[in-house]
Motif scaffolding. Structure first.
Motif, PDB file in Angstrom:
ATOM      1  N   GLY A  91       0.802  -1.217   0.000  1.00 28.80           N
ATOM      2  CA  GLY A  91       0.000   0.000   0.000  1.00 28.80           C
ATOM      3  C   GLY A  91       0.832   1.263   0.000  1.00 28.80           C
ATOM      4  O   GLY A  91       0.375   2.316  -0.460  1.00 28.80           O
ATOM      5  N   GLU A  94       1.606   2.092  -3.634  1.00 31.05           N
ATOM      6  CA  GLU A  94       0.368   2.482  -4.304  1.00 31.05           C
ATOM      7  C   GLU A  94      -0.037   3.898  -3.898  1.00 31.05           C
ATOM      8  O   GLU A  94      -0.367   4.729  -4.751  1.00 31.05           O
ATOM      9  CB  GLU A  94      -0.741   1.492  -3.942  1.00 31.05           C
ATOM     10  N   ALA A  95       0.000   4.172  -2.594  1.00 28.31           N
ATOM     11  CA  ALA A  95      -0.391   5.493  -2.098  1.00 28.31           C
ATOM     12  C   ALA A  95       0.595   6.564  -2.565  1.00 28.31           C
ATOM     13  O   ALA A  95       0.183   7.667  -2.945  1.00 28.31           O
ATOM     14  CB  ALA A  95      -0.478   5.478  -0.579  1.00 28.31           C
ATOM     15  N   GLU A  98      -0.028   7.429  -6.173  1.00 27.39           N
ATOM     16  CA  GLU A  98      -1.270   8.203  -6.302  1.00 27.39           C
ATOM     17  C   GLU A  98      -1.032   9.671  -5.929  1.00 27.39           C
ATOM     18  O   GLU A  98      -1.456  10.580  -6.645  1.00 27.39           O
ATOM     19  CB  GLU A  98      -2.358   7.614  -5.405  1.00 27.39           C
TER      20      GLU A  98
END
Length: 155
Positions: A91, A94-95, A98
């Motif tokens: 995560g 991914e974060a 983003e």
């Protein structure tokens, strides 16, 4: 007291010109994290692993690397560190991508970042060498969450 160590991976920087490493150090110190050591190594897989493993031996709670995470042939931080992590935190990448997408657009797709716990259960982050990217990672992801991640791993 949380202890951290910072490893900058760069063929062109040294401790005096390492703005990203210095930023990470200052950001941690503002959160009362003790920075035990900060070093710079060249973009060489063996040198990166050697320095990282030497950091592990000194038993910090956090190890943060910056630099060498791009797609260039010389960018070998991720292949150097990934085998040294026992548990990854997908995560985080991914974060980060983003958040980066909002700042730099599709260039964020080329950002290889990593977070996880090594075999000594120390929390490890691999960040890009860009000071702006380090600021994003530190302010938006690492500083708000590292204590919780350490707590969860150690319970």
């Amino acid at each position: 007291m949380v202890k951290a160590m910072i490893l900058t991976v760069s063929d062109t920087r040294n401790l005096e010109t390492d703005k990203s490493g210095l930023y990470i150090e200052q950001a941690l110190q503002e959160q009362d994290v003790t920075v035990v050591d900060r070093q710079v190594v060249i973009d060489d897989q063996v040198d990166i692993q050697t320095a990282f493993l030497q950091f592990e031996q000194r038993e910090p709670d956090l190890i943060i690397t910056n630099g060498g995470t791009g797609l260039a042939i010389r960018d070998v931080t991720i292949p150097a560190i990934t085998p040294l992590l026992k548990a990854s935190i997908p995560g985080f990448g991914e974060a980060f991508r983003e958040l980066s997408f909002k700042e730099v657009g599709t260039r964020a797709l080329a950002s290889r970042v990593e977070a996880g716990f090594n075999f000594r259960n120390q929390l490890c982050y691999c960040l890009p060498g860009s000071t702006n990217a380090c600021k994003t990672a530190m302010t938006e992801l690492i500083l708000p969450e590292y204590q919780h991640l350490l707590f969860e791993r150690r319970k």
